[in-house]
Design a protein around this motif. Structure first.
Motif, short mmCIF file in Angstrom:
data_model
loop_
_atom_site.label_atom_id
_atom_site.label_comp_id
_atom_site.label_asym_id
_atom_site.label_seq_id
_atom_site.Cartn_x
_atom_site.Cartn_y
_atom_site.Cartn_z
N THR A 150 -8.28 13.41 -20.45
CA THR A 150 -8.64 12.63 -19.27
C THR A 150 -8.07 11.23 -19.44
O THR A 150 -7.59 10.86 -20.52
N GLY A 152 -9.82 8.64 -19.62
CA GLY A 152 -10.69 8.04 -20.63
C GLY A 152 -10.24 8.39 -22.05
O GLY A 152 -10.27 7.55 -22.94
N ASP A 153 -9.80 9.64 -22.25
CA ASP A 153 -9.28 10.04 -23.57
C ASP A 153 -8.04 9.22 -23.93
O ASP A 153 -7.87 8.80 -25.06
N VAL A 155 -7.21 6.20 -22.77
CA VAL A 155 -7.62 4.83 -23.04
C VAL A 155 -8.23 4.73 -24.43
O VAL A 155 -7.98 3.77 -25.17
N ALA A 156 -8.99 5.73 -24.84
CA ALA A 156 -9.59 5.73 -26.18
C ALA A 156 -8.50 5.70 -27.26
O ALA A 156 -8.64 5.00 -28.26
#
Length: 161
Positions: A150, A152-153, A155-156
């Motif tokens: 995702t 979010g993944d 960005v992590a």
């Protein structure tokens, strides 16, 4: 992401880049900020020499990445940078940015066309940025190739979480 641009596009293109630049000049209500001044709720204006150079690097990054892996370009297009500069030139007057665009594209001497040099510089900077962040780029590539990552993944990975 490293350039601080307010976007997360997987395949940047000239139209998206031009919209990003011109949208950065609007207040949250959608009105253009006169005189190229940052509005109360405006993004960091990208309609400046520095902003346009950042966007050119962003556009040239896919080309630099593909060139580092393959002898011939298949999916990236180095003409996206030219397309952005052309769009900016066409819309400069209506956006009140003639001086910014003219200075960037023609330099101090009106007889010199700077567009080719800008694109070569942006490509070199994109290549350097990718080389300096090779480990993160490879991890992002693996996650995206897996198909389950995702935003979010991603960005992590970028934030080293």
């Amino acid at each position: 992401y490293s350039l601080g641009l307010p976007c997360f596009a997987f395949r940047p293109n000239a139209l998206e880049a031009a919209v990003l630049i011109f949208e950065s000049m609007k207040e949250s209500g959608g009105t253009t900020v006169p005189g190229i001044k940052k509005g109360v709720n405006a993004l960091n204006p990208l309609l400046s020499s520095e902003g346009i150079l950042k966007v050119l690097i962003w556009l040239m990054a896919p080309v630099a990445m593909e060139c580092s892996k393959h002898p011939q370009l298949i999916s990236s297009d180095p003409r996206e940078g030219v397309g952005l500069l052309r769009r900016l030139s066409e819309k400069a007057e209506s956006m009140g940015a003639v001086e910014v665009i003219d200075t960037l594209l023609r330099g101090e001497d009106d007889s010199i066309d700077e567009a080719g040099d800008l694109l070569q510089w942006a490509y070199a900077e994109a290549d350097l940025l990718l080389r300096n962040n090779r480990k993160v780029v490879e991890e992002l590539t693996e996650r995206l190739a897996g198909g389950a990552a995702t935003v979010g993944d991603c960005v992590a990975v970028l934030e080293d979480w």
